[in-house]
Design a protein around this motif. Sequence first.
Motif, mmCIF file in Angstrom:
data_model
loop_
_atom_site.group_PDB
_atom_site.id
_atom_site.type_symbol
_atom_site.label_atom_id
_atom_site.label_comp_id
_atom_site.label_asym_id
_atom_site.label_seq_id
_atom_site.Cartn_x
_atom_site.Cartn_y
_atom_site.Cartn_z
ATOM 1 N N SER A 289 4.152 -6.665 -3.953
ATOM 2 C CA SER A 289 4.783 -5.345 -3.861
ATOM 3 C C SER A 289 3.764 -4.281 -3.466
ATOM 4 C CB SER A 289 5.441 -4.978 -5.194
ATOM 5 O OG SER A 289 4.471 -4.804 -6.213
ATOM 6 N N ALA A 290 2.499 -4.454 -3.904
ATOM 7 C CA ALA A 290 1.453 -3.505 -3.510
ATOM 8 C C ALA A 290 1.248 -3.541 -1.999
ATOM 9 C CB ALA A 290 0.148 -3.825 -4.234
ATOM 10 N N VAL A 291 1.284 -4.741 -1.430
ATOM 11 C CA VAL A 291 1.175 -4.871 0.024
ATOM 12 C C VAL A 291 2.352 -4.176 0.704
ATOM 13 C CG1 VAL A 291 1.163 -6.498 1.945
ATOM 14 C CG2 VAL A 291 -0.140 -7.008 -0.126
ATOM 15 N N PHE A 292 3.547 -4.385 0.167
ATOM 16 C CA PHE A 292 4.742 -3.744 0.729
ATOM 17 C C PHE A 292 4.633 -2.227 0.664
ATOM 18 C CE2 PHE A 292 8.876 -1.766 -0.195
ATOM 19 C CZ PHE A 292 9.538 -2.029 0.991
ATOM 20 N N PHE A 293 4.230 -1.700 -0.492
ATOM 21 C CA PHE A 293 4.089 -0.243 -0.629
ATOM 22 C C PHE A 293 3.029 0.294 0.331
ATOM 23 C CE2 PHE A 293 5.547 -0.928 -5.224
ATOM 24 C CZ PHE A 293 6.857 -0.596 -4.911
ATOM 25 N N GLY A 294 1.959 -0.492 0.545
ATOM 26 C CA GLY A 294 0.932 -0.058 1.487
ATOM 27 C C GLY A 294 1.460 0.018 2.899
ATOM 28 N N VAL A 295 2.220 -1.003 3.307
ATOM 29 C CA VAL A 295 2.819 -1.009 4.642
ATOM 30 C C VAL A 295 3.776 0.161 4.807
ATOM 31 C CG1 VAL A 295 4.342 -2.303 6.180
ATOM 32 C CG2 VAL A 295 2.537 -3.491 4.937
ATOM 33 N N MET A 296 4.479 0.503 3.721
ATOM 34 C CA MET A 296 5.422 1.613 3.765
ATOM 35 C C MET A 296 4.745 2.970 3.577
ATOM 36 S SD MET A 296 8.489 0.499 4.356
ATOM 37 C CE MET A 296 7.676 -0.612 5.512
ATOM 38 N N ASN A 297 3.418 2.968 3.507
ATOM 39 C CA ASN A 297 2.647 4.207 3.358
ATOM 40 C C ASN A 297 2.952 4.936 2.054
ATOM 41 O OD1 ASN A 297 0.606 5.849 4.414
ATOM 42 N ND2 ASN A 297 2.086 7.311 5.235
ATOM 43 N N LEU A 298 3.326 4.175 1.022
ATOM 44 C CA LEU A 298 3.547 4.735 -0.317
ATOM 45 C C LEU A 298 2.280 4.460 -1.124
ATOM 46 C CD1 LEU A 298 7.201 3.411 -0.771
ATOM 47 C CD2 LEU A 298 6.515 5.748 -0.186
ATOM 48 N N LEU A 299 1.269 5.258 -0.869
ATOM 49 C CA LEU A 299 -0.070 4.943 -1.360
ATOM 50 C C LEU A 299 -0.183 5.010 -2.879
ATOM 51 C CD1 LEU A 299 -2.227 6.726 1.362
ATOM 52 C CD2 LEU A 299 -1.312 4.404 1.317
ATOM 53 N N LEU A 300 0.483 5.988 -3.502
ATOM 54 C CA LEU A 300 0.419 6.095 -4.959
ATOM 55 C C LEU A 300 1.065 4.884 -5.619
ATOM 56 C CD1 LEU A 300 -0.353 7.678 -7.459
ATOM 57 C CD2 LEU A 300 1.819 8.913 -7.295
ATOM 58 N N LEU A 301 2.224 4.481 -5.113
ATOM 59 C CA LEU A 301 2.890 3.288 -5.655
ATOM 60 C C LEU A 301 2.057 2.040 -5.380
ATOM 61 C CD1 LEU A 301 6.620 3.988 -4.693
ATOM 62 C CD2 LEU A 301 5.547 4.215 -6.936
ATOM 63 N N MET A 302 1.418 1.996 -4.222
ATOM 64 C CA MET A 302 0.563 0.846 -3.897
ATOM 65 C C MET A 302 -0.585 0.731 -4.892
ATOM 66 S SD MET A 302 -1.880 0.191 -0.576
ATOM 67 C CE MET A 302 -3.038 1.414 -1.217
ATOM 68 N N ALA A 303 -1.249 1.860 -5.162
ATOM 69 C CA ALA A 303 -2.376 1.841 -6.094
ATOM 70 C C ALA A 303 -1.913 1.446 -7.491
ATOM 71 C CB ALA A 303 -3.045 3.211 -6.114
ATOM 72 N N THR A 304 -0.763 1.977 -7.924
ATOM 73 C CA THR A 304 -0.234 1.646 -9.252
ATOM 74 C C THR A 304 0.096 0.163 -9.357
ATOM 75 O OG1 THR A 304 0.705 3.875 -9.423
ATOM 76 C CG2 THR A 304 1.536 2.210 -10.945
ATOM 77 N N ALA A 305 0.766 -0.360 -8.327
ATOM 78 C CA ALA A 305 1.132 -1.780 -8.327
ATOM 79 C C ALA A 305 -0.103 -2.663 -8.304
ATOM 80 C CB ALA A 305 2.025 -2.090 -7.125
ATOM 81 N N LEU A 306 -1.126 -2.237 -7.575
ATOM 82 C CA LEU A 306 -2.353 -3.034 -7.494
ATOM 83 C C LEU A 306 -3.064 -3.084 -8.835
ATOM 84 C CD1 LEU A 306 -4.166 -4.635 -5.595
ATOM 85 C CD2 LEU A 306 -5.375 -2.514 -5.057
ATOM 86 N N VAL A 307 -3.147 -1.940 -9.524
ATOM 87 C CA VAL A 307 -3.787 -1.907 -10.843
ATOM 88 C C VAL A 307 -3.022 -2.785 -11.829
ATOM 89 C CG1 VAL A 307 -4.329 -0.439 -12.804
ATOM 90 C CG2 VAL A 307 -4.855 0.348 -10.501
ATOM 91 N N LEU A 308 -1.709 -2.648 -11.830
ATOM 92 C CA LEU A 308 -0.887 -3.462 -12.735
ATOM 93 C C LEU A 308 -1.022 -4.945 -12.404
ATOM 94 C CD1 LEU A 308 2.370 -1.309 -12.959
ATOM 95 C CD2 LEU A 308 0.693 -1.696 -14.774
ATOM 96 N N SER A 309 -1.101 -5.255 -11.111
ATOM 97 C CA SER A 309 -1.257 -6.650 -10.695
ATOM 98 C C SER A 309 -2.548 -7.232 -11.248
ATOM 99 C CB SER A 309 -1.254 -6.734 -9.169
ATOM 100 O OG SER A 309 -1.618 -8.022 -8.734
ATOM 101 N N ILE A 310 -3.638 -6.473 -11.120
ATOM 102 C CA ILE A 310 -4.936 -6.940 -11.619
ATOM 103 C C ILE A 310 -4.878 -7.157 -13.127
ATOM 104 C CG2 ILE A 310 -7.344 -6.265 -11.941
ATOM 105 C CD1 ILE A 310 -7.148 -4.801 -9.247
ATOM 106 N N LEU A 311 -4.227 -6.233 -13.844
ATOM 107 C CA LEU A 311 -4.146 -6.352 -15.308
ATOM 108 C C LEU A 311 -3.311 -7.558 -15.722
ATOM 109 C CD1 LEU A 311 -3.689 -2.590 -16.263
ATOM 110 C CD2 LEU A 311 -5.746 -3.985 -16.502
ATOM 111 N N PHE A 312 -2.220 -7.817 -15.004
ATOM 112 C CA PHE A 312 -1.396 -8.979 -15.337
ATOM 113 C C PHE A 312 -2.117 -10.284 -15.027
ATOM 114 C CE2 PHE A 312 2.284 -6.250 -15.893
ATOM 115 C CZ PHE A 312 3.058 -6.965 -16.791
ATOM 116 N N VAL A 313 -2.820 -10.320 -13.881
ATOM 117 C CA VAL A 313 -3.585 -11.522 -13.551
ATOM 118 C C VAL A 313 -4.687 -11.736 -14.580
ATOM 119 C CG1 VAL A 313 -5.140 -12.542 -11.848
ATOM 120 C CG2 VAL A 313 -3.043 -11.429 -11.090
ATOM 121 N N ALA A 314 -5.304 -10.637 -15.024
ATOM 122 C CA ALA A 314 -6.331 -10.750 -16.066
ATOM 123 C C ALA A 314 -5.752 -11.325 -17.353
ATOM 124 C CB ALA A 314 -6.960 -9.380 -16.324
ATOM 125 N N PHE A 315 -4.480 -11.003 -17.620
ATOM 126 C CA PHE A 315 -3.821 -11.514 -18.827
ATOM 127 C C PHE A 315 -3.658 -13.025 -18.763
ATOM 128 C CE2 PHE A 315 -1.873 -9.008 -22.268
ATOM 129 C CZ PHE A 315 -1.446 -10.037 -23.088
#
Length: 555
Positions: free
Chosen positions: A410-436
């Motif tokens: 979804s972070a990739v999708f938000f980036g392609v759609m130029n939704l940078l704030l949502l992209m950054a949020t999704a990327l941070v959450l993704s990293i935290l979930f993978v860390a879990f």
Amino acid sequence: MYKKKRLAVLITLFLFTLFPLQALAVEYAISEVLIEAQVNADGTVDVTENHTYVFEDDFNGISREIIPKDGTAIQKFTGEENGKKLKVEREGNVYKIFRSGDDETVTIQLRYEIQNAVEKFEDGAEFYWPFFDDRNDSDYEQMVITVLPPAPTQQVEFVGYGEAYETGQLKEKGEVRFTMGKVPSGANGDVRVVFDAELFPTLSEQNGSIKMEIADEKERLEDEALVFATRQNTGRSIGTSLLPAVAALLLAMTAWAWNRTRKTKQQAKPKTDEFLVPQQKMSIPATLYFTQSSILTPAVTAAALMELVRKKNVEQLSEDQFRLINRKTEFDHESVLIELLFDKVGDDEFFKTQDLKNYTDNELNHAAYNDSITQWQQEVAAEVKQHNLYGKPLLLRWTVGFIGLALMGSAVFFGVMNLLLLMATALVLSILFVAFCFYSPLVYEGHVIREEWKHLRLAMENLDNSKWRALTSDEKMRAYAYVLGTDEKSTNEKTKRFTQAYSDTAFANFGIFYNPVLLTGLFIAANTSTSASASASGSISGGGVGGGGGGSGAF
């Protein structure tokens, strides 16, 4: 001294050879780029570019990469500043303009001619050019490209691609100005302008209509922009509702994990305040590794030697001399330590503390010593691992891993759609979930071990002598070895008190003359010496239309 200096110079040159761009990087920003392309009646285009650089350090000049389209060529390239000619060197498609300075703002004017830049059709002549493309490594804070006709006209069609889309305006006398604003590195931005065919009387005419193609392109780009806007709105709606829910789920999972650990830890605490030496569930070095730190200090090595004395693998003959009496050990790391101290350092049967100093004073032995210590540490870690003291909740790991990967998508999708704030949020959450996914809670037995030895260590800081004397000699040896391993300096009051306890008759069976200050200090010196020695010896395709494009830089 000379050899060391020469070695340092060679290392520096080697690093510069491996990483020339990084080593010679220049800090700069390009605040403005103004490009004027004068289209001529013979099909050539005279280009004037003004690049304003803001340097923050020493610099030698700027660079401009111009990759011509197929069938075209770049000629007559020059560079100047305030009318003064500058030295230019060409390396392939890269032009280096020399102008040295230090921490200043400069504006460099570049001039060149594009040959065969115009294609003539039945209803118009087209100039279609990529002044920069995805190979560009620099950001342009402000980019303006102006295309001028050979003669005044109002019959002009134009379209911009990428960063140039919907930035063009028709000005007086038929010039077209593309005001793009900020252009990030790695972006494309082709400009396409069609003038009257009559303005190019000497050019050969190709069959077909170019204006119809331009109209179709505009319609296509408008349709794509509409689809993009629709997807962007849909993505924004989904993101603003889904991501907070996912964040709440992560927070709830974190709270659950923390609460579960807290409860398990509480249940594992000793039920009594009585002073007891915990039962032997792991060796003392492994217990220290698990309860204190995975970095095994020289104090732990000293404690490990004490354990060999306790287990009667080694006999202590005096304060500084030991004799090997039994090579059969319970753990592999004990065999490794015996091999190091008695086979490599000692004479197979006896080991003296002075032998260790003599051995590590010789630089030729440093690698062997470090290898043995590393192997010993690995074997200690292997013993701990065998006890499976950390849980592996596979279902939870698979679940959070799947969520993490979905968020990354979804972070990739938000980036392609130029939704940078949502992209950054999704990327941070993704990293935290993978860390879990690496969540490995300590099992109940692991908490018990930690709490028991923690209770012992705290109790021994204010130990009543009567309780100490009530222990068996084996318990005293294990308790003292553990405390010794936690105390690198071996000089505080509790260590001194425990050292005095060796005079107790309860240790007579062990024949101990143990001096923790001497032995721990010896291992510290050995590790320091060999560690210092180890430290000293360690060790495309892309582009715009027609394959053209380019970018900017500095050196």
